[in-house]
Design a protein around this motif. Structure first.
Motif, PDB file in Angstrom:
ATOM      1  N   THR A  85       8.221   4.750   8.399  1.00 26.63           N
ATOM      2  CA  THR A  85       7.258   3.692   8.776  1.00 26.63           C
ATOM      3  C   THR A  85       7.799   2.260   8.670  1.00 26.63           C
ATOM      4  O   THR A  85       7.461   1.433   9.491  1.00 26.63           O
ATOM      5  CB  THR A  85       5.898   3.756   8.021  1.00 26.63           C
ATOM      6  OG1 THR A  85       6.072   3.411   6.668  1.00 26.63           O
ATOM      7  CG2 THR A  85       5.229   5.098   8.178  1.00 26.63           C
ATOM      8  N   GLY A  86       8.624   1.941   7.680  1.00 30.66           N
ATOM      9  CA  GLY A  86       9.223   0.604   7.589  1.00 30.66           C
ATOM     10  C   GLY A  86       8.227  -0.525   7.376  1.00 30.66           C
ATOM     11  O   GLY A  86       8.436  -1.630   7.872  1.00 30.66           O
ATOM     12  N   LEU A  87       7.140  -0.257   6.662  1.00 35.16           N
ATOM     13  CA  LEU A  87       6.175  -1.332   6.363  1.00 35.16           C
ATOM     14  C   LEU A  87       6.609  -2.074   5.100  1.00 35.16           C
ATOM     15  O   LEU A  87       7.333  -1.524   4.264  1.00 35.16           O
ATOM     16  CB  LEU A  87       4.778  -0.732   6.148  1.00 35.16           C
ATOM     17  CG  LEU A  87       4.155  -0.018   7.335  1.00 35.16           C
ATOM     18  CD1 LEU A  87       2.965   0.828   6.885  1.00 35.16           C
ATOM     19  CD2 LEU A  87       3.712  -1.007   8.409  1.00 35.16           C
ATOM     20  N   TYR A  88       6.159  -3.316   4.951  1.00 37.78           N
ATOM     21  CA  TYR A  88       6.417  -4.083   3.727  1.00 37.78           C
ATOM     22  C   TYR A  88       5.270  -3.809   2.777  1.00 37.78           C
ATOM     23  O   TYR A  88       4.167  -4.315   2.959  1.00 37.78           O
ATOM     24  CB  TYR A  88       6.548  -5.571   4.038  1.00 37.78           C
ATOM     25  CG  TYR A  88       7.757  -5.856   4.883  1.00 37.78           C
ATOM     26  CD1 TYR A  88       9.008  -6.078   4.295  1.00 37.78           C
ATOM     27  CD2 TYR A  88       7.674  -5.873   6.272  1.00 37.78           C
ATOM     28  CE1 TYR A  88      10.136  -6.305   5.070  1.00 37.78           C
ATOM     29  CE2 TYR A  88       8.799  -6.100   7.053  1.00 37.78           C
ATOM     30  CZ  TYR A  88      10.006  -6.315   6.447  1.00 37.78           C
ATOM     31  OH  TYR A  88      11.127  -6.531   7.218  1.00 37.78           O
ATOM     32  N   THR A 137      -0.135   8.399   2.852  1.00 35.27           N
ATOM     33  CA  THR A 137       0.830   8.515   3.956  1.00 35.27           C
ATOM     34  C   THR A 137       0.127   8.349   5.303  1.00 35.27           C
ATOM     35  O   THR A 137       0.639   7.692   6.207  1.00 35.27           O
ATOM     36  CB  THR A 137       1.517   9.904   3.919  1.00 35.27           C
ATOM     37  OG1 THR A 137       1.963  10.124   2.591  1.00 35.27           O
ATOM     38  CG2 THR A 137       2.679   9.990   4.868  1.00 35.27           C
ATOM     39  N   GLY A 138      -1.071   8.947   5.418  1.00 35.79           N
ATOM     40  CA  GLY A 138      -1.806   8.876   6.681  1.00 35.79           C
ATOM     41  C   GLY A 138      -2.165   7.446   7.056  1.00 35.79           C
ATOM     42  O   GLY A 138      -2.000   7.032   8.204  1.00 35.79           O
ATOM     43  N   MET A 139      -2.652   6.675   6.066  1.00 34.17           N
ATOM     44  CA  MET A 139      -3.023   5.279   6.333  1.00 34.17           C
ATOM     45  C   MET A 139      -1.792   4.456   6.701  1.00 34.17           C
ATOM     46  O   MET A 139      -1.851   3.575   7.551  1.00 34.17           O
ATOM     47  CB  MET A 139      -3.710   4.663   5.097  1.00 34.17           C
ATOM     48  CG  MET A 139      -5.130   5.116   4.883  1.00 34.17           C
ATOM     49  SD  MET A 139      -6.193   4.742   6.284  1.00 34.17           S
ATOM     50  CE  MET A 139      -6.026   2.973   6.288  1.00 34.17           C
ATOM     51  N   LYS A 140      -0.678   4.763   6.039  1.00 29.60           N
ATOM     52  CA  LYS A 140       0.565   4.026   6.354  1.00 29.60           C
ATOM     53  C   LYS A 140       0.996   4.324   7.791  1.00 29.60           C
ATOM     54  O   LYS A 140       1.398   3.430   8.522  1.00 29.60           O
ATOM     55  CB  LYS A 140       1.682   4.427   5.382  1.00 29.60           C
ATOM     56  CG  LYS A 140       1.515   3.803   4.016  1.00 29.60           C
ATOM     57  CD  LYS A 140       2.669   4.182   3.109  1.00 29.60           C
ATOM     58  CE  LYS A 140       2.364   3.720   1.684  1.00 29.60           C
ATOM     59  NZ  LYS A 140       3.245   4.302   0.695  1.00 29.60           N
ATOM     60  N   LYS A 141       0.884   5.595   8.185  1.00 29.22           N
ATOM     61  CA  LYS A 141       1.282   5.965   9.551  1.00 29.22           C
ATOM     62  C   LYS A 141       0.381   5.281  10.574  1.00 29.22           C
ATOM     63  O   LYS A 141       0.837   4.836  11.618  1.00 29.22           O
ATOM     64  CB  LYS A 141       1.218   7.479   9.739  1.00 29.22           C
ATOM     65  CG  LYS A 141       2.232   8.209   8.898  1.00 29.22           C
ATOM     66  CD  LYS A 141       3.113   9.088   9.743  1.00 29.22           C
ATOM     67  CE  LYS A 141       4.071   9.846   8.845  1.00 29.22           C
ATOM     68  NZ  LYS A 141       5.190  10.432   9.546  1.00 29.22           N
ATOM     69  N   LYS A 142      -0.922   5.232  10.258  1.00 27.40           N
ATOM     70  CA  LYS A 142      -1.855   4.565  11.175  1.00 27.40           C
ATOM     71  C   LYS A 142      -1.473   3.093  11.323  1.00 27.40           C
ATOM     72  O   LYS A 142      -1.444   2.565  12.429  1.00 27.40           O
ATOM     73  CB  LYS A 142      -3.287   4.641  10.618  1.00 27.40           C
ATOM     74  CG  LYS A 142      -4.040   5.905  10.965  1.00 27.40           C
ATOM     75  CD  LYS A 142      -5.413   5.782  10.337  1.00 27.40           C
ATOM     76  CE  LYS A 142      -6.500   6.506  11.035  1.00 27.40           C
ATOM     77  NZ  LYS A 142      -7.841   6.137  10.596  1.00 27.40           N
ATOM     78  N   THR A 143      -1.214   2.441  10.176  1.00 31.43           N
ATOM     79  CA  THR A 143      -0.849   1.019  10.213  1.00 31.43           C
ATOM     80  C   THR A 143       0.427   0.822  11.038  1.00 31.43           C
ATOM     81  O   THR A 143       0.511  -0.087  11.868  1.00 31.43           O
ATOM     82  CB  THR A 143      -0.624   0.493   8.774  1.00 31.43           C
ATOM     83  OG1 THR A 143      -1.768   0.824   7.988  1.00 31.43           O
ATOM     84  CG2 THR A 143      -0.407  -1.009   8.762  1.00 31.43           C
ATOM     85  N   ALA A 144       1.404   1.709  10.823  1.00 27.61           N
ATOM     86  CA  ALA A 144       2.670   1.581  11.547  1.00 27.61           C
ATOM     87  C   ALA A 144       2.480   1.849  13.043  1.00 27.61           C
ATOM     88  O   ALA A 144       3.155   1.251  13.880  1.00 27.61           O
ATOM     89  CB  ALA A 144       3.704   2.537  10.965  1.00 27.61           C
ATOM     90  N   LEU A 145       1.528   2.731  13.370  1.00 24.26           N
ATOM     91  CA  LEU A 145       1.278   3.019  14.782  1.00 24.26           C
ATOM     92  C   LEU A 145       0.614   1.806  15.455  1.00 24.26           C
ATOM     93  O   LEU A 145       0.938   1.452  16.589  1.00 24.26           O
ATOM     94  CB  LEU A 145       0.400   4.271  14.912  1.00 24.26           C
ATOM     95  CG  LEU A 145       0.227   4.822  16.307  1.00 24.26           C
ATOM     96  CD1 LEU A 145       1.563   5.107  16.986  1.00 24.26           C
ATOM     97  CD2 LEU A 145      -0.588   6.118  16.280  1.00 24.26           C
TER      98      LEU A 145
END
Ligand SMILES: Nc1ncnc2c1ncn2[C@@H]1O[C@H](COP(=O)(O)OP(=O)(O)O)[C@@H](O)[C@H]1O
Ligand SMILES: [Mg+2]
Length: 249
Positions: A85-88, A137-145
């Protein structure tokens, strides 16, 4: 129109032949799944499409351009969801998104509207100001999407978008992807181990094995194929097991 063309592509890492004569062609509007075992070359292919790797041999073309020579132009047309995901993490959802909107050169007003709309679409407007750090993990993936879609890319490259998600998050993310497929005219390439997901979302599949494309099919044609039916319904699982020489025969 062809968006992606790979012709006889080879890529090795030391003695590992990650890609070993790969050919594939993906047209505008296709939703294409890359299937295949771990290490088959799916992620390497996505990295080549973005110009993050150079092929040893063969031709890679995205929107008729070379991702190596024209990397910036190609990447500006792509939205990417990588496995990590590569989010900060310390930053909030909004801060993560606006940071990328700035990189994409979106004017602030337009960026704010787009972020608002996408958070609504993905049913997470209440998460806007929360730090990403505590997210599942799901919320992070949504944010990254959402981040990948901010600049309305013509091509989305999603590496295992539902990997590591629980069944509810998987369903939510699949719903997001389905609405994306319906609403945008983007071309989408995703990698997955989830055959049900590929069957529900995709118009095309390419099966990788040892760095090659061993099978390519359009879903609407495959669905009419009597050999791939199970109880009168098309089953991607059956097709896949037949390819793997498993018990689908
Ligand atoms: N940067 C790298 N350095 C060394 N080996 C790599 C690198 N990237 C990928 N590989 C190897 O190339 C092969 C294909 O990997 P990958 O494209 O990640 O497969 P997949 O995404 O289908 O699981 C694997 O054997 C992997 O270990
Ligand atoms: Mg991979």
């Amino acid at each position: 129109m062809s968006v992606i063309e790979l012709t006889e592509v080879y890529k090795s890492f030391g003695s590992v032949h990650a890609l070993d004569g790969l050919n594939c062609s993906i047209r505008e509007g296709d939703v294409c799944a890359f299937l295949g075992h771990n290490g088959a070359g799916k992620t390497t292919t996505l990295r080549l499409l973005l110009g993050l790797l150079e092929p040893d041999q063969g031709n890679v073309s995205v929107f008729g351009r070379s991702p190596v020579k024209d990397g910036e132009a190609v990447r500006s047309m792509c939205g990417v969801l990588s496995e990590d995901t590569g989010l900060y993490e310390p930053l909030s959802v909004y801060e993560n998104l606006i940071y990328y909107a700035d990189i994409y050169g979106l004017p602030r007003g337009e960026a704010d509207r787009r972020i608002h709309d996408l958070l609504e679409l993905f049913e997470m407007p209440d998460k806007c100001d929360l730090p990403v750090k505590g997210f599942s993990t799901g919320m992070k993936k949504k944010t990254a999407l959402i981040r990948a879609m901010l600049h309305r890319p013509k091509l989305l490259l999603l590496d295992e978008p539902t990997n590591g998600l629980d069944p509810v998050s998987t369903m939510e993310l699949r719903k997001m992807l389905l609405s994306l497929v319906k609403d945008s005219h983007a071309t989408i390439v995703l990698t997955t181990h989830n055959l049900e997901e590929a069957q529900k979302l995709c118009s095309k599949i390419i099966v990788f094995r040892h760095g090659r494309d061993i099978f390519t099919g359009n879903m609407d044609e495959l669905q009419k194929h009597p050999e791939y039916m199970e109880n009168g319904v098309f089953s991607l699982e059956k097709l896949y097991l037949m390819l793997e020489g498993g018990d689908g025969r």
